[in-house]
Motif scaffolding. Structure first.
Motif: not given
Length: 158
Positions: A11, A73-75, A78, A93-94
């Motif tokens: 991620i 998104d990943e951020n 997370k 990650a997605k």
């Protein structure tokens, strides 16, 4: 090709070879932040903490292929996992779990453990795959199978 030959993007954007998890029991889950099953993060984290240091890992793979339930998104993912469920298990990650762009990990998992009536496709978020210490896919669980229900199967493999 086996599970330990596969890499995935963590991620945080770094590449992670799954051979880092050799010798561990794995519970691999396609997750989403805005799903009716999202509260399963709590149970997944509880399993992660219960078996910490006992050769076990939960691996979370966000996916936005079911009802646009992982739009961030990943951020954002997370932060959601950390702030809402205090997730400390490895997140990636997605990815896509179905279709032309299916991640190699899910190509492998689906071929090793089919679903109902032999179907390979992932039906929804929070489908789970239990992998033993040698990298063999032992069982596939549907979205309605809670982490608490899977606990006994994990305990038998550790």
């Amino acid at each position: 090709m086996g599970i330990y030959d596969i890499s995935a993007k963590a991620i945080d954007g770094s590449d992670k070879k799954l051979d880092a998890y050799k010798g561990k029991v794995l519970l691999i889950v396609n997750v989403a932040s805005k799903c009716g099953f999202t509260p399963q993060y709590k149970g997944l984290e509880a399993l992660h903490r219960k078996y910490a240091g006992k050769d076990f890992e939960v691996l979370g793979f966000p996916c936005d292929q079911f009802g646009h339930q992982e739009p961030g998104d990943e951020n954002e993912i997370k932060n959601f996992c950390s702030l809402t469920y205090d997730v400390s298990f490895p997140m990636f990650a997605k990815i896509d779990v179905n279709g032309a762009n299916t991640h190699p990990l899910y190509q492998f998992l689906k071929s090793e453990a089919t679903g109902i009536l032999g179907s390979e496709g992932i039906k929804w978020n929070f489908t789970k795959f239990l992998v033993d210490k040698s990298g063999k896919v032992v069982k596939r669980y549907g979205s309605i199978d809670t982490p608490e229900k899977i606990d006994k199967d994990i305990a038998e493999l550790i």
